[in-house]
Design an enzyme around this catalytic site. Structure first.
Site, short mmCIF file in Angstrom:
data_model
loop_
_atom_site.label_atom_id
_atom_site.label_comp_id
_atom_site.label_asym_id
_atom_site.label_seq_id
_atom_site.Cartn_x
_atom_site.Cartn_y
_atom_site.Cartn_z
N LYS A 22 0.79 -1.18 0.11
CA LYS A 22 0.04 -0.17 -0.04
C LYS A 22 0.93 1.23 0.00
O LYS A 22 2.22 1.19 0.48
CB LYS A 22 -0.88 -0.03 1.19
N GLY A 47 -21.11 6.02 3.77
CA GLY A 47 -20.27 6.24 2.89
C GLY A 47 -20.65 6.18 1.55
O GLY A 47 -20.87 4.96 1.07
N GLY A 82 -19.59 7.22 -1.53
CA GLY A 82 -18.42 7.85 -2.67
C GLY A 82 -18.39 6.78 -3.48
O GLY A 82 -19.44 6.20 -3.90
N VAL A 96 -17.14 3.60 -4.06
CA VAL A 96 -17.79 2.29 -3.95
C VAL A 96 -19.29 2.27 -3.57
O VAL A 96 -20.09 1.70 -4.12
CB VAL A 96 -17.08 1.46 -3.14
#
Length: 351
Positions: free
Chosen positions: A80, A180, A182, A184
């Site tokens: 990452k 959330g 956003g 996805v």
């Protein structure tokens, strides 16, 4: 900042830091494990409160990628990257080019992709300085964006959880709260509503809420989402939303969402089990994106992604079954299964 003393350091193979004064880039790349193949994982850009928070995040996220790729059946390791800064104000072409050079200087030990705070357009700029980029394939249904595939995997995972807990994966009338909305979350909301689910959405971003509402979701306040009376809670925002306090107020019977590192610690996985709440481990259910970017890099397209996504449902059902039989939490079972793969060096082949 002490890497080796961090509670999230887990014998990581590589932790590399970069600062480019001209562009303002301050970034960290972490490679957790590459037994199964090169480390592939997204590049996140976020205004961390301090450097320690950034380090903890990249260590946790890279470890999660190792587990995710192993259980998804991909010949990949876990890595990452995080860029420290607000993408709305700090992101620039020069910064992204510097990030590309940073990734390139690692010589292929880490392959980057899109993540929170970065876009396919950003990755194309990074790719001007390095070939170690995935998720930028031109054409195709989503133009290289893996977010819809992450949402599709979570959608299939929710259906698998419903089938295990209630004996049917029919979403008609099922109440789902999505935290959330956003990249996805928005796609997940659309998939759920198309199948007849009643969706409630919360997001700190007003535009995201407006788009969710246009898709047919009911927008609720962010501070109501965890304790909302619903059948399924789908965390699709930032990590650690399932902490010692929040797990006590959850009213949903299933927790299944797209966010990485949803559990503040594995103790919350145990608590969800004791409360009778079925938890779909995040590094299993949200693997759709990494599956897609693997095929983009391996084959120049994602034609096999849809077929491979079905592995998510079968993996979850195996985990749920073993958890019920053993009394261990679903996250404990999932970690054991993943470690059997990448620590023992078992050969993994994509479908």
């Amino acid at each position: 900042m002490s890497v080796f003393n961090s509670s999230h350091y887990d014998d990581h193979e590589l932790v590399s830091f970069c600062q480019d004064a001209r562009s303002g880039l301050r970034a960290i790349v972490a490679v957790h494990n590459s037994n199964l193949g090169p480390a592939l994982g997204g590049c996140r850009m976020f205004p961390y409160a301090n450097d320690d928070h950034a380090l903890d995040d990249v260590l946790r996220l890279s470890k999660g990628m190792t587990y995710k790729s192993a259980l998804a059946g991909l010949p990949l390791g876990g890595g990452k990257a995080v860029i420290i800064g607000d993408p709305a104000s700090l992101k620039s072409r020069d910064l992204l080019l510097a990030m590309g050079q940073f990734v390139n200087d690692l010589g292929g030990r880490y392959i980057t992709a899109e993540d929170s705070g970065t876009t396919v357009t950003d990755l194309k700029i990074i790719a001007e300085r390095t070939s170690y980029v995935s998720g930028v394939v031109e054409g195709g249904r989503f133009g290289g964006d893996p977010s819809p595939y992450t949402a599709q995997g979570v959608f299939l995972g929710i259906k698998a959880a419903l089938a295990f807990k209630h004996g049917s994966d029919d979403l008609s009338g099922v109440r789902v709260a999505v935290q959330g909305a956003g990249a996805v979350g928005r796609h997940l909301i659309e998939l759920l509503i198309a199948e007849g689910a009643i969706v409630f959405a919360a997001d700190v971003n007003v535009k995201h809420c407006q788009l969710a509402q246009q898709s047919g979701a009911v927008v609720i306040p962010c501070d109501h989402i965890m304790g909302f009376d619903t059948d399924v809670l789908a965390p699709c925002a930032m990590g650690a939303s399932l902490n010692a306090d929040s797990v006590e107020i959850i009213r949903a019977g299933i927790v299944a969402g797209a966010a990485n590192n949803q559990l503040a610690s594995n103790a919350q996985g145990e608590r969800l089990l004791r409360r009778g709440i079925l938890y779909a481990p995040d590094f299993v259910i949200n693997a759709g994106g990494i599956i897609d970017v693997y095929y983009q890099r391996a084959e120049g397209g994602s034609t096999k992604t849809a077929a491979h996504l079905s592995n998510i449902s079968s993996s979850l059902l195996e985990i749920f079954t073993q958890s019920a039989a053993s009394g261990l939490s679903t996250v404990a079972i999932a970690e054991q299964l993943a470690e059997d793969i990448f620590l023992n060096g078992l050969r993994v082949k994509a479908a």
